[in-house]
Design an enzyme around this catalytic site. Sequence first.
Site, PDB file in Angstrom:
ATOM      1  N   ALA A 174      26.412  26.962  -7.818  1.00 54.36           N
ATOM      2  CA  ALA A 174      25.062  27.212  -7.283  1.00 54.36           C
ATOM      3  C   ALA A 174      23.955  26.760  -8.223  1.00 54.36           C
ATOM      4  CB  ALA A 174      24.902  28.700  -6.971  1.00 54.36           C
ATOM      5  N   ASP A 175      24.271  26.563  -9.514  1.00 54.36           N
ATOM      6  CA  ASP A 175      23.234  26.182 -10.472  1.00 54.36           C
ATOM      7  C   ASP A 175      23.829  25.275 -11.538  1.00 54.36           C
ATOM      8  OD1 ASP A 175      20.841  26.011 -11.841  1.00 54.36           O
ATOM      9  OD2 ASP A 175      21.055  27.948 -12.842  1.00 54.36           O
ATOM     10  N   LEU A 176      24.278  24.109 -11.128  1.00 54.14           N
ATOM     11  CA  LEU A 176      24.894  23.177 -12.067  1.00 54.14           C
ATOM     12  C   LEU A 176      23.797  22.498 -12.882  1.00 54.14           C
ATOM     13  CD1 LEU A 176      27.506  21.999 -13.118  1.00 54.14           C
ATOM     14  CD2 LEU A 176      27.295  20.169 -11.427  1.00 54.14           C
ATOM     15  N   ASN A 180      25.012  24.706 -18.414  1.00 52.23           N
ATOM     16  CA  ASN A 180      26.247  25.308 -17.908  1.00 52.23           C
ATOM     17  C   ASN A 180      27.480  24.437 -18.085  1.00 52.23           C
ATOM     18  OD1 ASN A 180      24.930  27.638 -17.167  1.00 52.23           O
ATOM     19  ND2 ASN A 180      24.459  26.900 -15.105  1.00 52.23           N
ATOM     20  N   ARG A 213      21.111  18.316  -8.809  1.00 49.96           N
ATOM     21  CA  ARG A 213      20.563  19.444  -9.569  1.00 49.96           C
ATOM     22  C   ARG A 213      20.772  19.230 -11.068  1.00 49.96           C
ATOM     23  NH1 ARG A 213      19.199  24.463  -7.559  1.00 49.96           N
ATOM     24  NH2 ARG A 213      18.896  26.085  -9.117  1.00 49.96           N
TER      25      ARG A 213
END
Length: 249
Positions: A174-176, A180, A213
Amino acid sequence: MVAFDASEALTPYRADSGYGAILFDRQRLRQAGAELFSPAAWGERARPVGSGGRGGAWFVDAPFGACVLRQYLRGGLAARFSRDRYLWRGASHTRSFAEFRLMRELIVRGLPVPRPVAASYVRDGYSYRAAILLERLMDVRSLADRALVAGNGAPWEEAGRLIARFHREGLDHADLNAHNLLFDGNGRGWMIDFDRGRLRIPATHWREDNLRRLLRSLLKLRGERASGEVEADFARLRRAYDLAWKRGC
């Protein structure tokens, strides 16, 4: 949602603001209490994490190993209404329990992620707060840090192959972002922060969303580097990703 397995244990407890539960790995802990998720309870053994994310994370020197404690916090417009509360939709749908079980499934599939130790929630009426305790990866640096220091010497190809491995297993992150993806000095990589992530049938649209993203985060975090340099480095990552995807990782 990943199914409950025999190596999990569930402990209910009552807190000042409501009641909650702790889901934990019985191979790492004999028992679990609310103090696991309190930075104050850890005292000098807890230190704030200084980079990435929205805050609310600590490095913890626990007797069962080095860990990261992370409290779930909202960002953006939602944070104006509530910084740390989420709508209650059942225990299995809490952010902490969902991430705990997703990470365990990724480990079963042989993917490089930190091992989750315990997850908790505290419910108060129609809302809840949550936290998770994870194994800490030592001697690693994020792709964001490596890109700023090494530029085109950062592990771009390794990052592309790493992402392709996760995508092949259906992991929609969901938040690459560049914080991370972590790498050690030998180029070995890990992916972290699976809040709101899910396993899906591999498909082009969500894989491309993940990659776009990541590029946006690299451009945002580029420091004094020109946008063109960052885009050229990302092209190396993308070529390695495409090749790994075609080969079936």
